[in-house]
Design a protein around this motif. Sequence first.
Motif, PDB file in Angstrom:
ATOM      1  N   ILE A 174       1.070  -1.230  -0.126  1.00 48.13           N
ATOM      2  CA  ILE A 174       0.019   0.050  -0.079  1.00 48.13           C
ATOM      3  C   ILE A 174       0.966   1.140   0.115  1.00 48.13           C
ATOM      4  O   ILE A 174       1.762   1.403   1.059  1.00 48.13           O
ATOM      5  CB  ILE A 174      -1.013   0.084   1.257  1.00 48.13           C
ATOM      6  N   MET A 175       0.915   1.948  -1.097  1.00 48.24           N
ATOM      7  CA  MET A 175       2.059   2.914  -1.405  1.00 48.24           C
ATOM      8  C   MET A 175       1.362   4.209  -0.961  1.00 48.24           C
ATOM      9  O   MET A 175       0.715   4.999  -1.952  1.00 48.24           O
ATOM     10  CB  MET A 175       2.515   2.726  -2.850  1.00 48.24           C
ATOM     11  N   ASN A 176       1.300   4.742   0.182  1.00 41.74           N
ATOM     12  CA  ASN A 176       0.681   5.751   0.781  1.00 41.74           C
ATOM     13  C   ASN A 176       1.531   7.003   0.842  1.00 41.74           C
ATOM     14  O   ASN A 176       1.098   8.234   0.847  1.00 41.74           O
ATOM     15  CB  ASN A 176      -0.003   5.725   1.979  1.00 41.74           C
ATOM     16  N   ALA A 177       2.923   6.748   0.491  1.00 41.39           N
ATOM     17  CA  ALA A 177       3.860   7.991   0.766  1.00 41.39           C
ATOM     18  C   ALA A 177       3.750   8.947  -0.259  1.00 41.39           C
ATOM     19  O   ALA A 177       3.283   8.740  -1.229  1.00 41.39           O
ATOM     20  CB  ALA A 177       5.351   7.333   0.879  1.00 41.39           C
ATOM     21  N   ALA A 178       4.073  10.219   0.264  1.00 40.87           N
ATOM     22  CA  ALA A 178       3.893  11.367  -0.705  1.00 40.87           C
ATOM     23  C   ALA A 178       5.383  11.363  -1.395  1.00 40.87           C
ATOM     24  O   ALA A 178       6.222  12.275  -0.590  1.00 40.87           O
ATOM     25  CB  ALA A 178       3.318  12.588  -0.011  1.00 40.87           C
ATOM     26  N   VAL A 206      -1.405   3.198 -15.813  1.00 44.03           N
ATOM     27  CA  VAL A 206      -0.087   3.403 -16.235  1.00 44.03           C
ATOM     28  C   VAL A 206       0.944   2.602 -15.241  1.00 44.03           C
ATOM     29  O   VAL A 206       1.900   1.811 -15.740  1.00 44.03           O
ATOM     30  CB  VAL A 206       0.438   4.645 -16.458  1.00 44.03           C
ATOM     31  N   LYS A 207       0.413   2.659 -13.981  1.00 44.50           N
ATOM     32  CA  LYS A 207       1.422   1.979 -12.849  1.00 44.50           C
ATOM     33  C   LYS A 207       1.236   0.423 -12.844  1.00 44.50           C
ATOM     34  O   LYS A 207       1.985  -0.284 -12.001  1.00 44.50           O
ATOM     35  CB  LYS A 207       1.509   2.753 -11.631  1.00 44.50           C
ATOM     36  N   LYS A 208       0.173  -0.077 -13.537  1.00 45.23           N
ATOM     37  CA  LYS A 208      -0.249  -1.706 -13.443  1.00 45.23           C
ATOM     38  C   LYS A 208      -0.191  -1.930 -12.065  1.00 45.23           C
ATOM     39  O   LYS A 208       0.097  -3.081 -11.641  1.00 45.23           O
ATOM     40  CB  LYS A 208       1.189  -2.385 -14.453  1.00 45.23           C
TER      41      LYS A 208
END
Length: 400
Positions: A270-274, A341-343
């Motif tokens: 889960i990629m939540n970082a800004a 795009v990020k699949k």
Amino acid sequence: MLKGKKILIGITGSIAAYKVIYLVRLLVKSGAEVKVIMTASAKNFVSPLVLETLSKNAVLENLTESSTWANHVALGRWADVFLIAPLSANSLAKIANGICDNLLMAVYLSATCPVVVAPAMDEDMWLHPATKRNIQHAASDGVHFIPIENGELASGLVGEGRMAEPETIVNFLISQFFRGTLLKNKTVLVTAGPTYEPIDPVRFIGNHSSGKMGFAIAEACYLEGANVVLITGPTALYSSFKEIKLVHITTANELLEQCMIEARQAQIIIMNAAVADYTPLKKETQKIKKGKNESEWLLPLVKTIDILALLGKQKTAHQYIMGFALETEQELKNSLEKLNVKKIDSIVLNSLNDAQAGFGYDTNQITIISKNGRTEKMALKSKTELAKDIVLYISEELDA
Ligand code: CTP
């Protein structure tokens, strides 16, 4: 997590008994049913009336009360957990030796549920070989010990011996006995917070991300049974669940390195970082001085690697990847584009146009879109509640 759980609290004679008032309140507020037993000396430190009012149950002290008999066996069987807090040195010694001279000890000896204790005593008593021996005996009988804390003691001394704080006790109970199972046995990687890209030893390029959403997601995953790794940029946050593996990074490049290491074991990412999209071409080793004649300062920047896109490219058949899209315009269109795009498997749209949502707020408004088109718009809620929604969404996606 605690809704409907039955917690029996035993209070023994220690100044830390005052903290149990707040503990009972926390447990009741979380939906637990609480009953309280006190020893005679505990009553010197805290009034049964307060505990009776907060727990909404009669406080018990004696095996026999006028003409009635407190059924200690039934009490031990009623409880999902028997928590003794504070546990004095004297009651610890009784537990270690099976001495049954009051109701609390009778319940201890007949309890079929797990027994958890939160010791409290002065440092010299805590460090005494007899206490150490008693702890060993009790632990080998299966008693769970909540670690004692360091700080100011009732004696005026400073050291080891403070009872754990009520929030720590509640988290201990949840961690040990009441976690959910939606993500049981899954390893989850969560990223949170901003990245800082150094310009020189004094300055950096950063953003307003507080990390609150990412921390809430990591805790929600943990509370649903997952093993969690949380990689975080600079924030003032910490998690009270020590079982969550916390990895600190500062720059986008450090985040990339850590993600590449931790993603190998992760079934859910889960990629939540800004993450900063650009970083200074060069980090100066000395502070850049203000030019005498220049009215502008042009700073060359280079693009950072899109970590999410890279993870999407390397995604294995057993991995589920969720990204975040922070948008200010054409929100749905832009986030769908990122998803494709990020699949990745799903994307959480966060619009800065929603009031009370986004950076710094404790609330947020999100829409989750999956690659199969499933779209769920959540109401404005606390980040903790939304984190639970996200976990539920992912678990449903995995089951579909
Ligand atoms: N992201 C990433 N690596 C980057 C930039 C972004 O992994 N170098 C991830 C973020 O963690 C987020 C998602 O990509 O999960 C989308 O980030 P966002 O900032 O909304 O979009 P960008 O892809 O950076 O595109 P833009 O800034 O043009 O909107």
